[in-house]
Design a protein around this motif. Structure first.
Motif, PDB file in Angstrom:
ATOM      1  N   THR A   1      36.657  52.375  53.806  1.00 18.57           N
ATOM      2  CA  THR A   1      37.616  53.439  54.100  1.00 18.57           C
ATOM      3  C   THR A   1      36.902  54.648  54.709  1.00 18.57           C
ATOM      4  N   ASP A   2      37.688  55.574  55.238  1.00 14.11           N
ATOM      5  CA  ASP A   2      37.120  56.787  55.838  1.00 14.11           C
ATOM      6  C   ASP A   2      36.323  57.611  54.839  1.00 14.11           C
ATOM      7  N   ASP A   3      36.680  57.503  53.557  1.00 14.18           N
ATOM      8  CA  ASP A   3      35.931  58.265  52.551  1.00 14.18           C
ATOM      9  C   ASP A   3      34.739  57.484  51.986  1.00 14.18           C
ATOM     10  N   GLY A   4      34.400  56.332  52.620  1.00 17.34           N
ATOM     11  CA  GLY A   4      33.197  55.599  52.255  1.00 17.34           C
ATOM     12  C   GLY A   4      33.317  54.649  51.092  1.00 17.34           C
ATOM     13  N   ARG A   5      34.547  54.270  50.731  1.00 15.86           N
ATOM     14  CA  ARG A   5      34.728  53.311  49.645  1.00 15.86           C
ATOM     15  C   ARG A   5      35.102  51.953  50.229  1.00 15.86           C
ATOM     16  N   ILE A   6      34.810  50.918  49.491  1.00 16.65           N
ATOM     17  CA  ILE A   6      35.072  49.550  49.954  1.00 16.65           C
ATOM     18  C   ILE A   6      36.500  49.177  49.562  1.00 16.65           C
ATOM     19  N   SER A   7      37.313  48.859  50.582  1.00 17.08           N
ATOM     20  CA  SER A   7      38.700  48.483  50.313  1.00 17.08           C
ATOM     21  C   SER A   7      38.877  46.973  50.251  1.00 17.08           C
ATOM     22  N   ARG A   8      37.925  46.249  50.843  1.00 20.25           N
ATOM     23  CA  ARG A   8      37.990  44.783  50.819  1.00 20.25           C
ATOM     24  C   ARG A   8      36.604  44.223  51.125  1.00 20.25           C
ATOM     25  N   PHE A   9      36.290  43.116  50.450  1.00 22.00           N
ATOM     26  CA  PHE A   9      35.127  42.350  50.858  1.00 22.00           C
ATOM     27  C   PHE A   9      35.470  40.883  50.800  1.00 22.00           C
ATOM     28  N   GLU A  10      34.823  40.150  51.677  1.00 26.13           N
ATOM     29  CA  GLU A  10      34.974  38.704  51.730  1.00 26.13           C
ATOM     30  C   GLU A  10      33.594  38.094  51.692  1.00 26.13           C
TER      31      GLU A  10
END
Length: 108
Positions: free
Chosen positions: A95-104
């Motif tokens: 995300t724009d704030d540097g957090r992970i929203s998804r990983f595969e």
């Protein structure tokens, strides 16, 4: 040859690998955006259950061989006490704030 974790170019991905390798579940969960999702070998998984089973209760560890896609795609040797070692690919949405929203992840 592996890339030192401190040299991974994307800060969120670098923090993800660091948390995995340090067995830091609290730090790992803090990296995730609200409602974050994940898939393993193309199958959607319950993130909390998968993380507990595949990373933290089984001593997961990542040795990154290569990164691409602005540091959001990794090729890594991943090992844990359940499956042993395997060559894996990882991709991340940040995300724009540097957090992970998804990983595969999945076998490479």
């Amino acid at each position: 040859m592996t890339i030192q974790t401190t040299r991974l170019s994307n800060p969120a991905v670098r923090a993800f690998v660091t948390a995995v390798n340090n067995h830091d579940r609290e730090g790992f969960m803090a990296l995730l955006a609200p409602g974050a999702t994940m898939a393993d070998d193309g199958t959607e998984r319950d993130l909390a259950d998968w993380v507990d089973r595949e990373i933290f209760s089984s001593n997961g560890h990542m040795d990154v061989e290569r990164e691409s896609g602005n540091g959001r795609t990794l090729l890594a040797n991943y090992r844990n006490d359940t499956w042993g070692e395997m060559r894996t690919r990882w991709s991340f949405e940040v995300t724009d704030d540097g957090r992970i929203s998804r990983f595969e992840t999945g076998q490479a």
